[in-house]
Design a protein around this motif. Sequence first.
Motif, PDB file in Angstrom:
ATOM      1  N   ASP A   1     -15.767   8.539   6.829  1.00 57.61           N
ATOM      2  CA  ASP A   1     -15.569   9.111   8.168  1.00 57.61           C
ATOM      3  C   ASP A   1     -16.799   8.943   9.059  1.00 57.61           C
ATOM      4  O   ASP A   1     -16.685   8.915  10.281  1.00 57.61           O
ATOM      5  CB  ASP A   1     -15.214  10.601   8.068  1.00 57.61           C
TER       6      ASP A   1
ATOM      7  N   ARG B   1     -11.529   2.987  16.977  1.00 54.68           N
ATOM      8  CA  ARG B   1     -12.080   2.775  15.644  1.00 54.68           C
ATOM      9  C   ARG B   1     -11.017   2.292  14.671  1.00 54.68           C
ATOM     10  O   ARG B   1     -11.336   1.687  13.652  1.00 54.68           O
ATOM     11  CB  ARG B   1     -12.722   4.069  15.135  1.00 54.68           C
TER      12      ARG B   1
ATOM     13  N   ASP C   1      -9.782  17.743  15.093  1.00 54.30           N
ATOM     14  CA  ASP C   1     -11.015  17.368  14.410  1.00 54.30           C
ATOM     15  C   ASP C   1     -11.114  18.043  13.045  1.00 54.30           C
ATOM     16  O   ASP C   1     -11.619  17.449  12.089  1.00 54.30           O
ATOM     17  CB  ASP C   1     -12.233  17.719  15.261  1.00 54.30           C
TER      18      ASP C   1
ATOM     19  N   TYR D   1     -11.635   8.120  21.144  1.00 59.07           N
ATOM     20  CA  TYR D   1     -12.661   7.872  20.127  1.00 59.07           C
ATOM     21  C   TYR D   1     -12.085   7.579  18.752  1.00 59.07           C
ATOM     22  O   TYR D   1     -12.706   6.895  17.963  1.00 59.07           O
ATOM     23  CB  TYR D   1     -13.688   9.014  20.046  1.00 59.07           C
ATOM     24  N   ARG D   2     -10.893   8.063  18.423  1.00 55.49           N
ATOM     25  CA  ARG D   2     -10.308   7.728  17.130  1.00 55.49           C
ATOM     26  C   ARG D   2      -9.587   6.373  17.181  1.00 55.49           C
ATOM     27  O   ARG D   2      -9.718   5.549  16.272  1.00 55.49           O
ATOM     28  CB  ARG D   2      -9.313   8.799  16.699  1.00 55.49           C
TER      29      ARG D   2
ATOM     30  N   SER E   1      -5.264  11.718  13.632  1.00 55.35           N
ATOM     31  CA  SER E   1      -6.249  12.604  13.009  1.00 55.35           C
ATOM     32  C   SER E   1      -6.060  12.689  11.502  1.00 55.35           C
ATOM     33  O   SER E   1      -6.917  13.238  10.807  1.00 55.35           O
ATOM     34  CB  SER E   1      -6.167  14.009  13.621  1.00 55.35           C
TER      35      SER E   1
ATOM     36  N   TYR F   1      -8.958  15.976  10.828  1.00 54.88           N
ATOM     37  CA  TYR F   1      -9.620  14.705  10.515  1.00 54.88           C
ATOM     38  C   TYR F   1     -10.760  14.898   9.507  1.00 54.88           C
ATOM     39  O   TYR F   1     -10.967  14.064   8.617  1.00 54.88           O
ATOM     40  CB  TYR F   1     -10.170  14.092  11.806  1.00 54.88           C
TER      41      TYR F   1
ATOM     42  N   GLY G   1      -8.476  13.022  20.881  1.00 56.45           N
ATOM     43  CA  GLY G   1      -8.873  11.919  20.025  1.00 56.45           C
ATOM     44  C   GLY G   1      -8.575  10.488  20.399  1.00 56.45           C
ATOM     45  O   GLY G   1      -9.196   9.586  19.829  1.00 56.45           O
TER      46      GLY G   1
END
Length: 262
Positions: free
Chosen positions: A217, A153, A93, A149-150, A120, A96, A146
């Motif tokens: 972001d 997206r 995180d 949730y990453r 990330s 990212y 991640g």
Amino acid sequence: MIDTDHIVLEKDGDIARVWLNRPHKKNAVTTELLHRLDEIIVEVDNDPELKLLVLRGRGNTFCSGFDLDELRENYVGKTTAMDVAVLSAKVCDRLYSMNTPSLAVLEGYVTAGGFELMISCDFAVAADDAKIGDFHIRRALFGGAGPIYRLPRMIGIRKTKELMLTGKLLSGTQAAAFDLINASAPAAELDQLVADFAAPIVDKSPFAMKLTKMTIDRGLDADIQSLMVMEHLAVGNALQSEDAAEGVNAFLEKREPKWVGR
């Protein structure tokens, strides 16, 4: 082979080149590596001379995931099991969310923890023959930094399920078509691809880069009206910056801008 530096930072002009440095283990992640990467991210973000972090692996491979010897010894079947997920998620995180943009350069295996590091980063480019995928499910493991949730997206729910539920590996060419990475090239042309991709990033205003990256972001994390307010505030901040004045003046005076980063 004894590990000495699991990860190495080289400063090359305005680019921070961060090398995962365990080629004998396909650059497998360790807790030592993660702690040092966390420090490097902070160092790069605090250096006004650095405009881009490039993350890459020694030995023509990116990262095969967390070191399974360390995982078995310290975490599998132990009460410390969640600790590795908390650490991995914190570091990914930070990567990212850092103000400085980041570019993952993918060769060889990009799996499990290596895959999490890749998603990330802001950008990723790959050799055509790289092997890229979440991979955790092949070992009955779950990615803790991640993917849930990453990844949706980036590529949507269906493609996320395709990668995470099958454990399949994509070549660099396939990953580009999957919208998982930005571009791929033959291995012999990868260095040139990195240079070409970096060039239009490092010549931009650091202030505008930070502001734009920060707002993008957050772009999928709130309702439209809230995002419009954030956008208004960002426009106001941008217009009041010294770099905005320099950008406008340089254009009107037909010269290259000289950014000050504020």
